[in-house]
Design an enzyme around this catalytic site. Structure first.
Site, PDB file in Angstrom:
ATOM      1  N   CYS A   1       0.815  -1.228   0.000  1.00 22.14           N
ATOM      2  CA  CYS A   1       0.000   0.000   0.000  1.00 22.14           C
ATOM      3  C   CYS A   1       0.846   1.275   0.000  1.00 22.14           C
ATOM      4  O   CYS A   1       0.327   2.360  -0.244  1.00 22.14           O
ATOM      5  CB  CYS A   1      -0.972  -0.013   1.177  1.00 22.14           C
ATOM      6  SG  CYS A   1      -2.043  -1.449   1.170  1.00 22.14           S
TER       7      CYS A   1
ATOM      8  N   HIS B   1      -3.216   7.112   2.080  1.00 21.70           N
ATOM      9  CA  HIS B   1      -3.639   5.805   1.584  1.00 21.70           C
ATOM     10  C   HIS B   1      -5.055   5.543   2.101  1.00 21.70           C
ATOM     11  O   HIS B   1      -5.352   5.771   3.270  1.00 21.70           O
ATOM     12  CB  HIS B   1      -2.669   4.730   2.076  1.00 21.70           C
ATOM     13  CG  HIS B   1      -3.176   3.340   1.863  1.00 21.70           C
ATOM     14  ND1 HIS B   1      -3.652   2.921   0.647  1.00 21.70           N
ATOM     15  CD2 HIS B   1      -3.300   2.289   2.711  1.00 21.70           C
ATOM     16  CE1 HIS B   1      -4.048   1.663   0.765  1.00 21.70           C
ATOM     17  NE2 HIS B   1      -3.846   1.260   2.005  1.00 21.70           N
TER      18      HIS B   1
ATOM     19  N   ASN C   1     -10.178  -0.260  -0.292  1.00 18.54           N
ATOM     20  CA  ASN C   1      -8.717  -0.149  -0.264  1.00 18.54           C
ATOM     21  C   ASN C   1      -8.166  -0.737  -1.562  1.00 18.54           C
ATOM     22  O   ASN C   1      -8.260  -1.946  -1.785  1.00 18.54           O
ATOM     23  CB  ASN C   1      -8.196  -0.919   0.957  1.00 18.54           C
ATOM     24  CG  ASN C   1      -6.684  -0.863   1.095  1.00 18.54           C
ATOM     25  OD1 ASN C   1      -5.987  -0.446   0.173  1.00 18.54           O
ATOM     26  ND2 ASN C   1      -6.191  -1.290   2.242  1.00 18.54           N
TER      27      ASN C   1
HETATM   28  N1  ACO Z   1     -18.890  -8.302   8.990  1.00 18.57           N
HETATM   29  C1  ACO Z   1     -19.452  -8.533  10.188  1.00 18.57           C
HETATM   30  N2  ACO Z   1     -18.738  -8.825  11.293  1.00 18.57           N
HETATM   31  C2  ACO Z   1     -17.391  -8.868  11.155  1.00 18.57           C
HETATM   32  C3  ACO Z   1     -16.750  -8.652   9.932  1.00 18.57           C
HETATM   33  C4  ACO Z   1     -17.555  -8.355   8.822  1.00 18.57           C
HETATM   34  N3  ACO Z   1     -17.033  -8.099   7.584  1.00 18.57           N
HETATM   35  N4  ACO Z   1     -15.424  -8.764  10.107  1.00 18.57           N
HETATM   36  C5  ACO Z   1     -15.222  -9.059  11.411  1.00 18.57           C
HETATM   37  N5  ACO Z   1     -16.422  -9.133  12.033  1.00 18.57           N
HETATM   38  C6  ACO Z   1     -16.668  -9.414  13.446  1.00 18.57           C
HETATM   39  C7  ACO Z   1     -15.591 -10.239  14.069  1.00 18.57           C
HETATM   40  O1  ACO Z   1     -15.807 -11.600  13.814  1.00 18.57           O
HETATM   41  C8  ACO Z   1     -15.735  -9.887  15.522  1.00 18.57           C
HETATM   42  O2  ACO Z   1     -16.818 -10.608  16.060  1.00 18.57           O
HETATM   43  P1  ACO Z   1     -16.747 -11.181  17.556  1.00 18.57           P
HETATM   44  O3  ACO Z   1     -16.625  -9.957  18.433  1.00 18.57           O
HETATM   45  O4  ACO Z   1     -18.031 -11.879  17.670  1.00 18.57           O
HETATM   46  O5  ACO Z   1     -15.539 -12.050  17.591  1.00 18.57           O
HETATM   47  C9  ACO Z   1     -16.155  -8.400  15.489  1.00 18.57           C
HETATM   48  O6  ACO Z   1     -16.652  -8.171  14.149  1.00 18.57           O
HETATM   49  C10 ACO Z   1     -15.040  -7.442  15.768  1.00 18.57           C
HETATM   50  O7  ACO Z   1     -13.898  -7.827  15.002  1.00 18.57           O
HETATM   51  P2  ACO Z   1     -12.558  -7.026  15.079  1.00 18.57           P
HETATM   52  O8  ACO Z   1     -11.552  -7.661  14.193  1.00 18.57           O
HETATM   53  O9  ACO Z   1     -12.215  -6.800  16.504  1.00 18.57           O
HETATM   54  O10 ACO Z   1     -13.037  -5.646  14.457  1.00 18.57           O
HETATM   55  P3  ACO Z   1     -12.278  -4.285  14.359  1.00 18.57           P
HETATM   56  O11 ACO Z   1     -13.064  -3.221  14.991  1.00 18.57           O
HETATM   57  O12 ACO Z   1     -10.832  -4.422  14.731  1.00 18.57           O
HETATM   58  O13 ACO Z   1     -12.343  -3.995  12.816  1.00 18.57           O
HETATM   59  C11 ACO Z   1     -10.978  -4.050  10.871  1.00 18.57           C
HETATM   60  C12 ACO Z   1     -11.706  -4.860  11.906  1.00 18.57           C
HETATM   61  C13 ACO Z   1     -11.968  -3.201  10.095  1.00 18.57           C
HETATM   62  C14 ACO Z   1     -10.238  -4.970   9.898  1.00 18.57           C
HETATM   63  C15 ACO Z   1      -9.986  -3.129  11.609  1.00 18.57           C
HETATM   64  O14 ACO Z   1      -9.182  -3.858  12.483  1.00 18.57           O
HETATM   65  C16 ACO Z   1      -9.120  -2.385  10.676  1.00 18.57           C
HETATM   66  O15 ACO Z   1      -9.573  -1.522   9.947  1.00 18.57           O
HETATM   67  N6  ACO Z   1      -7.803  -2.630  10.667  1.00 18.57           N
HETATM   68  C17 ACO Z   1      -6.917  -1.987   9.775  1.00 18.57           C
HETATM   69  C18 ACO Z   1      -6.708  -2.881   8.693  1.00 18.57           C
HETATM   70  C19 ACO Z   1      -6.680  -2.242   7.359  1.00 18.57           C
HETATM   71  O16 ACO Z   1      -7.240  -1.221   7.085  1.00 18.57           O
HETATM   72  N7  ACO Z   1      -6.002  -2.934   6.504  1.00 18.57           N
HETATM   73  C20 ACO Z   1      -5.885  -2.563   5.170  1.00 18.57           C
HETATM   74  C21 ACO Z   1      -4.644  -3.095   4.655  1.00 18.57           C
HETATM   75  S1  ACO Z   1      -3.303  -2.398   5.425  1.00 18.57           S
HETATM   76  C22 ACO Z   1      -3.208  -0.939   4.953  1.00 18.57           C
HETATM   77  O17 ACO Z   1      -3.678  -0.658   3.891  1.00 18.57           O
HETATM   78  C23 ACO Z   1      -2.565  -0.045   5.832  1.00 18.57           C
END
Ligand code: ACO
EC number: 2.3.1.180
Length: 325
Positions: free
Chosen positions: A119, A252, A282
């Site tokens: 990225c 990004h 993304n």
């Molecule tokens: N739909 C519904 N529920 C979901 C989904 C989905 N798509 N994905 C995860 N869940 C659930 C999980 O199973 C979990 O359920 P549980 O509590 O029953 O176990 C709950 O939602 C919370 O999951 P978390 O992983 O804790 O959610 P979080 O708030 O951390 O959000 C996310 C996840 C959006 C991926 C976040 O961590 C994030 O944005 N991280 C950054 C990653 C990123 O942007 N990466 C891009 C690539 S890297 C870059 O470009 C920099």
């Protein structure tokens, strides 16, 4: 006279197939994967993404974006003397997407190569092109970010497959008597390889290991915010400027919450941050030039504006480019 580089044209391309969150959720439901528009919007800010047709590759998206950028710069493909493509989803193991783009543009002879920094790829590519222009090795460069991330998504993993999309963005970077690119800052730390990766590879005619994207979302989130703040500050310091001098920040486009946190840390109002993640998801290395082109064509970014572009991604890699547009 000091030689600088300056962006003289931007372009972008999105494949026509657009999926809203509701449409993606309906498709995933047929595979037993549960998600919702509400969850995706609340956690990421994403509302839609584009997916390329199966016979369309990164080079196709790159060529369409490059043609727009050339037109905006008032140049012909034959004027270009350097092509750099940032991508993690190349058409082939080799040759590079840049060589394929060169051929599709109907030109030959100029250097063409890919940069792989996930990225942060466009930030790396723009910095390399700037250096080659400043040292006199090139005068008119095409710098492109192009991705078909849909090819490496695990559609049984709802924590990752809802986040990404396909697309391309391109700029023409030309030698100039006035800056242009004011400063840039690049970093990597390979100890974070495991938190965001596609671990598989090709060996002996087989795919060995998992060829789909793996991510520890929370680890990435925490790391990303701190790194984006530090690289923004380092880049501004190199140019003797401060946050107040920035007209537009073009980060990004991974997650609106990462962008909001970064803006807060830099004490920048969100109104100065270009946001396209809602419409594109993304798109990895394509996201910054795509967002930039949208902002230019919307009339937000104007000639003379000071822009801070910044990226963070797998590797881990991160960096920023400060420029006068
Ligand atoms: N739909 C519904 N529920 C979901 C989904 C989905 N798509 N994905 C995860 N869940 C659930 C999980 O199973 C979990 O359920 P549980 O509590 O029953 O176990 C709950 O939602 C919370 O999951 P978390 O992983 O804790 O959610 P979080 O708030 O951390 O959000 C996310 C996840 C959006 C991926 C976040 O961590 C994030 O944005 N991280 C950054 C990653 C990123 O942007 N990466 C891009 C690539 S890297 C870059 O470009 C920099």
């Amino acid at each position: 006279m000091t030689r600088y580089s300056r962006i003289t044209g931007t372009g972008s391309y999105l494949p026509p197939r657009r999926l809203t969150n509701a449409e993606l959720a309906a498709e995933l439901a047929t595979k037993g994967v549960e998600t919702s528009d509400e969850w995706i919007v609340e956690r990421t800010g994403i509302r839609a993404r584009h997916f390329a047709a199966p016979d369309v590759s990164s080079s196709d998206l790159a060529v369409a974006a490059a043609k727009q950028a050339l037109e905006a710069a008032g140049l012909l493909a034959s004027d270009i003397d350097l092509i750099i493509v940032a991508t993690s989803t190349p058409d082939m193991v080799f040759p590079s997407v840049a060589c394929i783009v060169q051929n599709k543009l109907g030109i030959a002879g100029c250097p063409a190569f890919d940069v792989q920094a996930v990225c942060s790829g466009f930030i790396y590519a723009l910095t390399v092109a700037d250096a080659l222009i400043k040292t006199g090795s090139a005068t008119k460069a095409l710098v492109i970010g192009a991705e078909v991330f849909s090819r490496i998504l695990d559609f049984s993993d709802r924590t990752t497959c809802v986040l990404f999309g396909d697309g391309a963005g391109a700029v023409v970077l030309q030698a100039s008597d006035t800056p242009g690119i004011l400063a840039s800052d690049l970093h990597a730390d390979g100890k974070y390889v495991g938190i965001l990766c596609v671990p598989g590879h090709v060996s002996g005619g087989q795919v060995v290991g998992d060829p789909l994207l793996k991510m520890d979302g929370q680890a990435v989130f925490k790391l990303a915010v701190g790194l984006l703040e530090s690289t923004a500050r380092a880049t501004l310091a190199k140019a003797n400027l401060s946050e107040a001098d920035i007209d537009w920040m073009i980060p990004h486009q991974a997650n609106i919450r990462i962008m909001q946190s970064t803006a807060r840390k830099l004490k920048m109002p969100l109104e100065k941050v270009i946001v396209t993640v809602d419409q594109h998801g993304n798109t990895s290395a394509a996201s910054i030039p795509l967002a930039m082109d949208v902002a230019v064509r919307d009339g937000k970014v104007k000639k003379g504006d000071t822009l801070l572009l910044e990226g963070v991604g797998g590797g881990f890699t991160w960096g920023a480019v400060l420029l006068n547009y």
